[in-house]
Motif scaffolding. Structure first.
Motif, short mmCIF file in Angstrom:
data_model
loop_
_atom_site.label_atom_id
_atom_site.label_comp_id
_atom_site.label_asym_id
_atom_site.label_seq_id
_atom_site.Cartn_x
_atom_site.Cartn_y
_atom_site.Cartn_z
N GLU A 140 -4.73 1.24 2.64
CA GLU A 140 -4.61 0.70 4.00
C GLU A 140 -5.44 1.52 4.99
OE1 GLU A 140 -2.53 -2.23 5.30
OE2 GLU A 140 -3.46 -2.47 3.33
N ARG A 141 -5.49 2.83 4.78
CA ARG A 141 -6.30 3.68 5.66
C ARG A 141 -7.80 3.49 5.40
NH1 ARG A 141 -2.20 7.25 4.24
NH2 ARG A 141 -3.53 8.28 2.70
N ALA A 142 -8.17 3.20 4.17
CA ALA A 142 -9.59 3.16 3.78
C ALA A 142 -10.23 1.79 3.92
CB ALA A 142 -9.74 3.65 2.34
N HIS A 143 -9.44 0.71 3.89
CA HIS A 143 -10.03 -0.63 3.81
C HIS A 143 -9.35 -1.61 4.77
CE1 HIS A 143 -12.20 0.62 0.22
NE2 HIS A 143 -11.07 1.09 -0.27
N ARG A 144 -10.10 -2.67 5.08
CA ARG A 144 -9.57 -3.78 5.88
C ARG A 144 -10.06 -5.08 5.24
NH1 ARG A 144 -7.00 -0.36 7.79
NH2 ARG A 144 -6.52 0.14 9.96
N ASP A 145 -9.16 -6.04 5.16
CA ASP A 145 -9.48 -7.40 4.70
C ASP A 145 -10.06 -7.45 3.29
OD1 ASP A 145 -8.61 -8.42 7.20
OD2 ASP A 145 -10.56 -7.89 8.07
N GLU A 146 -9.61 -6.56 2.43
CA GLU A 146 -10.04 -6.57 1.03
C GLU A 146 -8.93 -7.18 0.18
OE1 GLU A 146 -12.97 -5.70 0.00
OE2 GLU A 146 -13.75 -4.31 1.50
N THR A 147 -9.30 -7.62 -1.01
CA THR A 147 -8.33 -8.03 -2.02
C THR A 147 -8.39 -6.97 -3.11
OG1 THR A 147 -8.54 -10.38 -1.50
CG2 THR A 147 -7.65 -9.81 -3.67
N ILE A 148 -7.32 -6.20 -3.23
CA ILE A 148 -7.31 -5.02 -4.09
C ILE A 148 -6.37 -5.25 -5.27
CG2 ILE A 148 -6.88 -2.54 -4.19
CD1 ILE A 148 -7.42 -2.51 -1.12
N LEU A 149 -6.94 -5.17 -6.46
CA LEU A 149 -6.15 -5.29 -7.68
C LEU A 149 -5.66 -3.90 -8.08
CD1 LEU A 149 -5.23 -7.06 -10.16
CD2 LEU A 149 -7.33 -6.28 -11.27
N LEU A 150 -4.33 -3.75 -8.22
CA LEU A 150 -3.73 -2.51 -8.66
C LEU A 150 -3.11 -2.76 -10.03
CD1 LEU A 150 -1.86 -1.41 -5.39
CD2 LEU A 150 -4.17 -0.79 -6.13
N VAL A 151 -3.66 -2.14 -11.06
CA VAL A 151 -3.17 -2.33 -12.43
C VAL A 151 -2.28 -1.15 -12.79
CG1 VAL A 151 -3.77 -2.79 -14.83
CG2 VAL A 151 -5.29 -3.58 -13.00
N SER A 152 -1.01 -1.44 -13.05
CA SER A 152 -0.05 -0.39 -13.30
C SER A 152 0.90 -0.81 -14.42
CB SER A 152 0.70 -0.04 -11.99
OG SER A 152 1.51 1.10 -12.15
N HIS A 153 2.13 -0.32 -14.35
CA HIS A 153 3.12 -0.47 -15.41
C HIS A 153 4.37 -1.13 -14.85
CE1 HIS A 153 0.72 2.46 -17.80
NE2 HIS A 153 0.43 2.89 -16.58
N GLY A 154 5.20 -1.68 -15.74
CA GLY A 154 6.35 -2.45 -15.32
C GLY A 154 7.30 -1.72 -14.38
N ASP A 155 7.81 -0.56 -14.79
CA ASP A 155 8.79 0.14 -13.96
C ASP A 155 8.21 0.55 -12.61
OD1 ASP A 155 11.48 0.34 -14.89
OD2 ASP A 155 11.41 2.52 -14.66
N PRO A 156 7.05 1.20 -12.57
CA PRO A 156 6.50 1.57 -11.25
C PRO A 156 6.27 0.37 -10.33
CG PRO A 156 5.42 2.84 -12.95
CD PRO A 156 6.26 1.80 -13.65
N LEU A 157 5.81 -0.74 -10.88
CA LEU A 157 5.57 -1.92 -10.04
C LEU A 157 6.88 -2.50 -9.52
CD1 LEU A 157 2.65 -3.61 -12.01
CD2 LEU A 157 2.52 -2.54 -9.74
N GLN A 158 7.91 -2.55 -10.35
CA GLN A 158 9.20 -3.05 -9.87
C GLN A 158 9.78 -2.13 -8.81
OE1 GLN A 158 10.69 -5.18 -13.91
NE2 GLN A 158 12.22 -4.82 -12.36
N ILE A 159 9.60 -0.84 -8.99
CA ILE A 159 10.08 0.12 -7.99
C ILE A 159 9.29 -0.06 -6.69
CG2 ILE A 159 10.19 2.58 -7.43
CD1 ILE A 159 10.78 3.01 -10.50
N LEU A 160 7.99 -0.23 -6.77
CA LEU A 160 7.17 -0.45 -5.58
C LEU A 160 7.61 -1.72 -4.84
CD1 LEU A 160 4.75 0.11 -3.71
CD2 LEU A 160 3.34 -1.18 -5.34
N LEU A 161 7.80 -2.80 -5.57
CA LEU A 161 8.22 -4.06 -4.94
C LEU A 161 9.58 -3.92 -4.27
CD1 LEU A 161 6.93 -6.52 -7.65
CD2 LEU A 161 6.14 -6.42 -5.27
N THR A 162 10.47 -3.16 -4.89
CA THR A 162 11.78 -2.92 -4.29
C THR A 162 11.62 -2.11 -3.00
OG1 THR A 162 12.77 -2.95 -6.50
CG2 THR A 162 14.07 -1.96 -4.73
N ALA A 163 10.79 -1.08 -3.04
CA ALA A 163 10.55 -0.26 -1.84
C ALA A 163 9.92 -1.08 -0.72
CB ALA A 163 9.67 0.93 -2.20
N LEU A 164 8.94 -1.91 -1.05
CA LEU A 164 8.26 -2.71 -0.03
C LEU A 164 9.18 -3.76 0.57
CD1 LEU A 164 4.76 -3.17 -1.70
CD2 LEU A 164 5.33 -1.74 0.27
N ALA A 165 10.18 -4.22 -0.21
CA ALA A 165 11.15 -5.19 0.30
C ALA A 165 12.21 -4.51 1.16
CB ALA A 165 11.81 -5.92 -0.86
#
Length: 192
Positions: A140-165
């Protein structure tokens, strides 16, 4: 929280660790081992043939082999460079490393009571949320109006989605599990 970029959160394709039913959460085991399984390769082939998400402009990935191989399929397909990001690594599962993946349930039961626990030497949910949010914050600090693909793992992504919600981290396993090679879009409002 409003976002300046769109994020495609992608779980790696089915891996050799998935096929063998083992936990592979350390760099010494997973940087050069436990890549994609034949099933994972087929998933990514089908995904690329039927891509219906926005085309990414940037590809960041965990440096584990299974996520690197997944990111490479997308980057190659769209002619993009890719960048390893250690903040996207798998959650470290401590003494359960190399154990059957049925042991995840023991950690998740502890998570449901305390997102800060590190029993059995596992990386806490709170720590995973912090480092995953750190990846988003840096983009967010480095880019504006980009589409950024983040390839990760199941648990970290579920934790991230929970945090963002902005819901309690103790409930990260109450979310629908992310399937291998699945993509979740985060829109400008930060919602999935």
């Amino acid at each position: 929280m409003p976002l300046h970029n769109r994020y495609l959160l992608m779980r790696h394709g089915h891996s050799q660790a998935n096929a063998r039913g083992v936990i592979a959460s350390t760099p010494q085991h997973a940087l050069q081992g436990f890549g994609l399984s034949p099933q994972g390769e087929a998933q990514l082939q089908a995904l690329m043939e039927n891509w219906h998400w926005p085309v990414p402009s940037l590809v960041l990935h965990s440096d584990f082999l299974r996520t690197t191989e997944t990111a490479a399929r997308v980057a190659t397909h769209f002619g993009l460079a890719m960048q390893a990001e250690t903040g996207l690594r798998e959650r470290y599962f401590g003494t359960f490393e190399g154990e059957p993946d049925t042991r995840y349930a023991e950690v998740w039961a502890l998570d449901a009571n305390d997102p800060g626990h590190s029993e059995h030497g596992v990386e806490s949910v709170a720590r995973v949320a912090e480092r995953m949010r750190g990846v988003i914050d840096a983009q967010e600090r480095a880019h504006r109006d980009e589409t950024i693909l983040l390839v990760s793992h199941g648990d970290p992504l579920q934790i991230l989605l929970t945090a963002l919600a902005d819901t309690p981290l103790t409930g990260h396993r109450e979310r629908e599990p992310l399937a291998p090679a699945s993509i979740t879009v985060l829109d400008a409002t930060g919602g999935a």
